[in-house]
Design a protein around this motif. Structure first.
Motif, PDB file in Angstrom:
ATOM      1  N   ARG A  34     -46.683 -25.151  58.211  1.00 59.69           N
ATOM      2  CA  ARG A  34     -46.557 -24.184  59.411  1.00 59.69           C
ATOM      3  C   ARG A  34     -46.315 -24.958  60.964  1.00 59.69           C
ATOM      4  NH1 ARG A  34     -49.485 -18.474  60.725  1.00 59.69           N
ATOM      5  NH2 ARG A  34     -48.065 -17.684  62.382  1.00 59.69           N
TER       6      ARG A  34
ATOM      7  N   ARG B 247     -43.770 -17.932  57.205  1.00 63.32           N
ATOM      8  CA  ARG B 247     -42.895 -17.495  55.818  1.00 63.32           C
ATOM      9  C   ARG B 247     -41.905 -18.818  55.437  1.00 63.32           C
ATOM     10  NH1 ARG B 247     -37.762 -14.970  55.224  1.00 63.32           N
ATOM     11  NH2 ARG B 247     -37.304 -14.050  53.230  1.00 63.32           N
ATOM     12  N   GLN B 248     -41.307 -19.230  56.745  1.00 61.57           N
ATOM     13  CA  GLN B 248     -40.481 -20.240  56.388  1.00 61.57           C
ATOM     14  C   GLN B 248     -41.170 -21.672  56.040  1.00 61.57           C
ATOM     15  OE1 GLN B 248     -39.056 -20.632  60.536  1.00 61.57           O
ATOM     16  NE2 GLN B 248     -37.272 -19.399  60.054  1.00 61.57           N
TER      17      GLN B 248
END
Length: 253
Positions: free
Chosen positions: A214, A205-206
């Motif tokens: 990722r 998500r970040q």
């Protein structure tokens, strides 16, 4: 001046000065830096491709790539996977207690926030302990994606006492610095912060929110901010892109 015209002008003078001792890649680097300083290239703007730079300056692709890499190593630009190279926002310095809005505005960069979460929570025992609140006290949780120019560079989650800030609303978090709201609207000028800083990697998500891969490295900062009377007023957890932030530490013996 149009940035393309500016770069073409610089390319013309560069060709005329080929006998100069200055390496060609440094001339390209200097031309791009001059465009940034003049405001012709703004944070979030795309740089010409390395192939375009090589053609414009009459140099090899390797030379153009060297110039862009030098800017990247200096933190002035950054690459987005499969998207190109973009002008980076000014590096945020964590050696003083000020909000991101204040720091970026000093560099003439427009700061905005996208509120990801604004909610009242009743089961945050760790947060309550940090803010010296009863275990069952309600807190306001504000999570924001911080964007400078058009560049996302931080995810910050802040907690404050719901009782101490009863009129705090989502629009405050979107349109104004939380530091300024706490100080000006509620009369709690901020004084100092205790911080814990370590390294971590981006979750899925970040990574999507920050436009990075990722598991890319991130700075993680836990922050307890105190008002001028010494009481803890804000507890924060932030995740920051390390290429856009600098931490200064002074140690004494």
């Amino acid at each position: 001046m149009n940035v393309i015209l500016a770069l073409r002008r610089e390319a013309f003078f560069m060709r005329r000065g080929r006998q100069s001792e200055i390496p060609a890649y440094q001339k390209i680097e200097g031309a791009l830096l001059a465009s940034m300083e003049a405001g012709e290239l703004q944070p979030g703007d795309a740089l010409p491709s390395e192939r375009d730079l090589a053609k414009r300056y009459g140099v090899s692709l390797m030379t153009a790539r060297h110039a862009v890499l030098a800017l990247q190593n200096a933190g002035r630009v950054h690459r987005r996977p499969r998207a190109g190279t973009y002008v980076a926002p000014p590096r945020i310095q964590f050696n003083r207690l000020s909000g991101l809005t204040e720091q970026l505005s000093e560099h003439g960069v427009r700061m905005r926030s996208k509120v990801l979460t604004f909610e009242f929570c009743e089961n945050e025992p760790h947060v309550n302990a940090q803010l010296v609140l009863p275990t069952d006290a309600r807190v306001v949780k504000i999570q924001r994606l911080r964007i400078g120019g058009e560049e996302p560079f931080a995810i910050e989650t802040c907690y404050v006492s719901a009782e101490a800030f009863p009129e705090l609303r989502r629009e405050h978090a979107e349109k104004k610095s939380l530091f300024a709201t706490v100080a000006e609207q509620y009369g709690h000028p901020l004084n100092y912060a205790d911080e814990e800083i370590d390294a971590t990697t981006a979750s899925a998500r970040q990574a999507v929110l920050l436009g990075i891969r990722r598991d890319a490295p991130l700075l993680r900062i836990r922050q307890l901010i105190h008002a001028s009377d010494g009481l803890p007023i804000i507890y924060g957890l932030g995740f920051y892109r390390p290429e856009l932030h600098t931490v200064y530490v002074r140690r004494v013996r």
